[in-house]
Scaffold this active site. Structure first.
Site, short mmCIF file in Angstrom:
data_model
loop_
_atom_site.label_atom_id
_atom_site.label_comp_id
_atom_site.label_asym_id
_atom_site.label_seq_id
_atom_site.Cartn_x
_atom_site.Cartn_y
_atom_site.Cartn_z
N THR A 6 0.85 -1.20 0.00
CA THR A 6 0.00 0.00 0.00
C THR A 6 0.87 1.24 0.00
OG1 THR A 6 -1.73 1.23 1.18
CG2 THR A 6 -0.17 0.04 2.56
N ASN A 8 -0.53 3.95 1.29
CA ASN A 8 -1.33 4.77 2.20
C ASN A 8 -0.91 4.53 3.66
OD1 ASN A 8 -3.53 5.47 3.98
ND2 ASN A 8 -4.77 5.78 2.15
N GLY A 10 -2.08 5.72 6.41
CA GLY A 10 -3.20 5.51 7.33
C GLY A 10 -3.64 4.06 7.36
N LYS A 11 -3.74 3.44 6.20
CA LYS A 11 -4.10 2.02 6.12
C LYS A 11 -3.06 1.18 6.84
CE LYS A 11 -6.36 1.90 1.56
NZ LYS A 11 -6.25 1.28 0.22
N ASP A 61 -8.40 -2.54 -0.78
CA ASP A 61 -9.05 -1.54 -1.62
C ASP A 61 -10.32 -1.08 -0.92
OD1 ASP A 61 -8.65 -0.18 -4.19
OD2 ASP A 61 -10.72 -0.82 -4.50
N PHE A 137 -7.55 9.61 8.28
CA PHE A 137 -7.05 10.06 6.99
C PHE A 137 -8.21 10.11 6.01
CE2 PHE A 137 -6.96 5.47 6.82
CZ PHE A 137 -7.30 5.16 5.51
N GLY A 138 -7.94 10.57 4.81
CA GLY A 138 -8.93 10.55 3.73
C GLY A 138 -10.25 11.18 4.13
N ASP A 140 -12.23 10.49 6.53
CA ASP A 140 -12.62 10.33 7.95
C ASP A 140 -13.28 11.57 8.57
OD1 ASP A 140 -11.89 7.69 8.12
OD2 ASP A 140 -9.94 8.06 9.02
#
Ligand code: ITT
Length: 178
Positions: A6, A8, A10-11, A61, A137-138, A140
């Site tokens: 990933t 990302n 946060g993930k 995903d 993140f994103g 949220d």
């Protein structure tokens, strides 16, 4: 050790907090196929990453599905975050969707090794609100569940209710049984 492909952070943080085993980042950029299905995108990504890296890997995903916008941005959530941004997705929902502006997050974790690919899904229902909170993140800050946005929760609190937490729980159960 598990390898999570990933880009990302946060993930990665959420997977590290949730899974009992250490999680390393897999450095590879898999092709995100165009599909309406998160599961199809994740399983194709896991297969391609496994072939390229030559070790067991998993990918994740995810997407935000806004009910009043026909499920938009869904599988295109990353592209929409990059182009419109979270604040404008909120303004679009505020203008177009009736209260309580229902939405859900979905995540598919796909694991691939020499035996093949397995996928695990999770989802959480909530509502869209004006951005609040500094965590996560994103999307949220605009996704509220039981009075708090996901950005107002700690990683542990978010994992306990989130799409990713549920997908990771199913993945962890499967790993433990194997
Ligand atoms: P990968 O490298 O793992 O693909 P990505 O950020 O591109 O990372 P996706 O393709 O799954 O991830 O795109 C998902 C989009 O939805 C992206 O804009 C994320 O910021 C957002 N998203 C995913 N999970 C989220 C979560 O738990 N909370 C808020 N936004 C999330």
């Amino acid at each position: 050790m598990l390898r999570f492909v990933t880009g990302n952070e946060g993930k990665l943080r959420e997977a590290r907090e949730y899974l009992p085993e250490p999680v390393e980042r897999g450095e590879y950029e898999y092709t995100e196929i165009q599909s309406d299905s998160l599961a199809a995108i994740a399983t194709a990504g896991a297969r391609e990453s496994h072939e390229a890296i030559g070790e067991p890997v998993f990918v994740d995903d995810a997407g935000l599905f806004v009910e009043g916008l026909g499920g938009f941005p869904g599988p295109y959530s990353a592209y929409v975050e990059e182009t419109l941004g979270v604040e404008r997705v909120w303004r679009l929902a505020a203008a177009e969707c009736e209260e309580p502006r229902r939405a859900s997050f979905r995540a598919v974790v796909a694991f691939c090794d020499e035996r093949g690919v397995e996928s695990f899904e999770g989802s959480v229902r909530g509502r869209l609100v004006a951005p609040r909170g500094e965590g996560g993140f994103g999307y949220d800050p605009i996704f509220e569940q039981n009075g708090r946005t996901l950005a107002e929760m700690s990683t542990g609190e978010k994992n306990a209710i989130s799409h990713r937490g549920r997908a990771l729980a199913a993945f962890a159960d499967w790993l433990a049984e194997r």
